[in-house]
Design a protein around this motif. Structure first.
Motif, PDB file in Angstrom:
ATOM      1  N   LYS A  53      17.108  50.875   8.741  1.00 51.10           N
ATOM      2  CA  LYS A  53      16.524  49.594   8.348  1.00 51.10           C
ATOM      3  C   LYS A  53      17.507  48.438   8.457  1.00 51.10           C
ATOM      4  N   SER A  54      18.767  48.671   8.078  1.00 52.30           N
ATOM      5  CA  SER A  54      19.721  47.567   8.092  1.00 52.30           C
ATOM      6  C   SER A  54      20.315  47.326   9.460  1.00 52.30           C
ATOM      7  N   GLY A  55      20.263  48.344  10.315  1.00 52.67           N
ATOM      8  CA  GLY A  55      20.800  48.185  11.662  1.00 52.67           C
ATOM      9  C   GLY A  55      22.307  48.098  11.663  1.00 52.67           C
ATOM     10  N   GLY A  56      22.816  47.484  12.665  1.00 53.87           N
ATOM     11  CA  GLY A  56      24.244  47.320  12.835  1.00 53.87           C
ATOM     12  C   GLY A  56      24.515  46.983  14.283  1.00 53.87           C
ATOM     13  N   PHE A  57      25.550  46.239  14.521  1.00 51.39           N
ATOM     14  CA  PHE A  57      25.866  45.783  15.870  1.00 51.39           C
ATOM     15  C   PHE A  57      27.027  46.590  16.405  1.00 51.39           C
ATOM     16  N   CYS A  58      26.794  47.297  17.477  1.00 54.44           N
ATOM     17  CA  CYS A  58      27.869  48.068  18.071  1.00 54.44           C
ATOM     18  C   CYS A  58      27.635  48.190  19.575  1.00 54.44           C
ATOM     19  N   MET A  59      27.751  47.077  20.275  1.00 51.11           N
ATOM     20  CA  MET A  59      27.651  47.098  21.727  1.00 51.11           C
ATOM     21  C   MET A  59      28.902  46.438  22.279  1.00 51.11           C
ATOM     22  N   HIS A  60      29.444  47.023  23.323  1.00 54.21           N
ATOM     23  CA  HIS A  60      30.568  46.396  24.008  1.00 54.21           C
ATOM     24  C   HIS A  60      30.085  45.093  24.626  1.00 54.21           C
ATOM     25  N   SER A  61      31.001  44.162  24.841  1.00 55.96           N
ATOM     26  CA  SER A  61      30.615  42.861  25.392  1.00 55.96           C
ATOM     27  C   SER A  61      29.929  42.992  26.749  1.00 55.96           C
ATOM     28  N   ASP A  62      30.382  43.941  27.576  1.00 53.19           N
ATOM     29  CA  ASP A  62      29.734  44.098  28.878  1.00 53.19           C
ATOM     30  C   ASP A  62      28.319  44.657  28.734  1.00 53.19           C
ATOM     31  N   TRP A  63      28.059  45.435  27.685  1.00 51.53           N
ATOM     32  CA  TRP A  63      26.706  45.942  27.444  1.00 51.53           C
ATOM     33  C   TRP A  63      25.779  44.799  27.042  1.00 51.53           C
ATOM     34  N   VAL A  64      26.272  43.905  26.194  1.00 51.18           N
ATOM     35  CA  VAL A  64      25.458  42.758  25.761  1.00 51.18           C
ATOM     36  C   VAL A  64      25.119  41.896  26.975  1.00 51.18           C
ATOM     37  N   LEU A  65      26.118  41.588  27.775  1.00 50.89           N
ATOM     38  CA  LEU A  65      25.888  40.780  28.968  1.00 50.89           C
ATOM     39  C   LEU A  65      24.902  41.475  29.901  1.00 50.89           C
ATOM     40  N   GLY A  66      25.117  42.753  30.157  1.00 52.11           N
ATOM     41  CA  GLY A  66      24.228  43.510  31.029  1.00 52.11           C
ATOM     42  C   GLY A  66      22.811  43.577  30.503  1.00 52.11           C
ATOM     43  N   TYR A  67      22.669  43.750  29.196  1.00 51.68           N
ATOM     44  CA  TYR A  67      21.333  43.801  28.592  1.00 51.68           C
ATOM     45  C   TYR A  67      20.576  42.504  28.864  1.00 51.68           C
ATOM     46  N   PHE A  68      21.158  41.384  28.514  1.00 53.90           N
ATOM     47  CA  PHE A  68      20.454  40.112  28.661  1.00 53.90           C
ATOM     48  C   PHE A  68      20.202  39.761  30.130  1.00 53.90           C
ATOM     49  N   VAL A  69      21.177  39.965  30.979  1.00 58.15           N
ATOM     50  CA  VAL A  69      21.019  39.622  32.394  1.00 58.15           C
ATOM     51  C   VAL A  69      19.967  40.503  33.060  1.00 58.15           C
ATOM     52  N   ASN A  70      20.017  41.795  32.794  1.00 54.51           N
ATOM     53  CA  ASN A  70      19.083  42.705  33.450  1.00 54.51           C
ATOM     54  C   ASN A  70      17.731  42.784  32.759  1.00 54.51           C
ATOM     55  N   TYR A  71      17.720  42.866  31.440  1.00 55.99           N
ATOM     56  CA  TYR A  71      16.453  43.038  30.735  1.00 55.99           C
ATOM     57  C   TYR A  71      15.582  41.791  30.818  1.00 55.99           C
ATOM     58  N   TYR A  72      16.220  40.623  30.772  1.00 52.10           N
ATOM     59  CA  TYR A  72      15.456  39.382  30.904  1.00 52.10           C
ATOM     60  C   TYR A  72      15.323  38.952  32.367  1.00 52.10           C
ATOM     61  N   ASN A  73      15.750  39.825  33.264  1.00 53.15           N
ATOM     62  CA  ASN A  73      15.546  39.690  34.700  1.00 53.15           C
ATOM     63  C   ASN A  73      16.043  38.365  35.257  1.00 53.15           C
ATOM     64  N   ILE A  74      17.267  37.993  34.897  1.00 56.85           N
ATOM     65  CA  ILE A  74      17.828  36.767  35.440  1.00 56.85           C
ATOM     66  C   ILE A  74      18.875  37.035  36.509  1.00 56.85           C
ATOM     67  N   SER A  75      19.060  38.316  36.825  1.00 61.99           N
ATOM     68  CA  SER A  75      19.967  38.645  37.914  1.00 61.99           C
ATOM     69  C   SER A  75      19.164  38.857  39.198  1.00 61.99           C
ATOM     70  N   THR A  76      19.847  38.778  40.310  1.00 68.02           N
ATOM     71  CA  THR A  76      19.200  39.023  41.588  1.00 68.02           C
ATOM     72  C   THR A  76      19.425  40.481  41.953  1.00 68.02           C
ATOM     73  N   HIS A  77      18.338  41.197  42.125  1.00 72.39           N
ATOM     74  CA  HIS A  77      18.419  42.618  42.476  1.00 72.39           C
ATOM     75  C   HIS A  77      18.377  42.746  43.990  1.00 72.39           C
ATOM     76  N   VAL A  78      19.384  43.382  44.532  1.00 75.65           N
ATOM     77  CA  VAL A  78      19.446  43.556  45.990  1.00 75.65           C
ATOM     78  C   VAL A  78      19.593  45.022  46.321  1.00 75.65           C
ATOM     79  N   ALA A  79      19.025  45.405  47.447  1.00 75.40           N
ATOM     80  CA  ALA A  79      19.175  46.780  47.941  1.00 75.40           C
ATOM     81  C   ALA A  79      20.320  46.774  48.949  1.00 75.40           C
ATOM     82  N   GLU A  80      21.226  47.705  48.801  1.00 72.55           N
ATOM     83  CA  GLU A  80      22.358  47.755  49.727  1.00 72.55           C
ATOM     84  C   GLU A  80      22.145  48.819  50.758  1.00 72.55           C
TER      85      GLU A  80
END
Length: 80
Positions: A53-80
Motif C-alpha cells: 500500500k505504501s509503495g516505495g521508490f527504487c528505480m535506477h535513473s536509467d530505468w526511470v528515463l527508459g520508462y517514460f521515454v518508451n512507455y509514453y512512446n516519445i522515442s523513435t523506434h527503428v528496425a536495424e
C-alpha cells in the motif's frame, strides 16, 4: 502541439499509473515535466517500511528515463 490521437494515447497511458506517476500530473505538463516531478518527489525512503500500500521508490535513473521515454512512446523506434 499534440494531435487528438496523441493526446488520447498519452491520457490512456497516464491513467494506467504503472509507477504511481498519475498523482504528480497536472494539466499542461509535458512528459519531461512529469518525469522531473516524479523523480524529484518519489525518493528512496525507509525501505524497511515499504509494503504494497505504501509503495516505495527504487528505480535506477536509467530505468526511470527508459520508462517514460518508451512507455509514453516519445522515442523513435527503428528496425536495424
Amino acid at each position: 502541439s499534440l494531435t487528438l490521437n496523441e493526446s488520447l494515447a498519452f491520457c490512456n497511458r497516464l491513467k494506467e499509473d504503472n509507477v504511481g506517476e498519475l498523482k504528480y500530473f497536472t494539466n499542461g505538463m509535458s512528459v519531461v515535466d512529469l518525469m522531473y516531478k516524479y523523480s524529484t518527489t518519489e525518493k528512496y525512503r525507509e525501505v524497511d517500511e515499504w509494503n504494497f500500500k505504501s509503495g516505495g521508490f527504487c528505480m535506477h535513473s536509467d530505468w526511470v528515463l527508459g520508462y517514460f521515454v518508451n512507455y509514453y512512446n516519445i522515442s523513435t523506434h527503428v528496425a536495424e
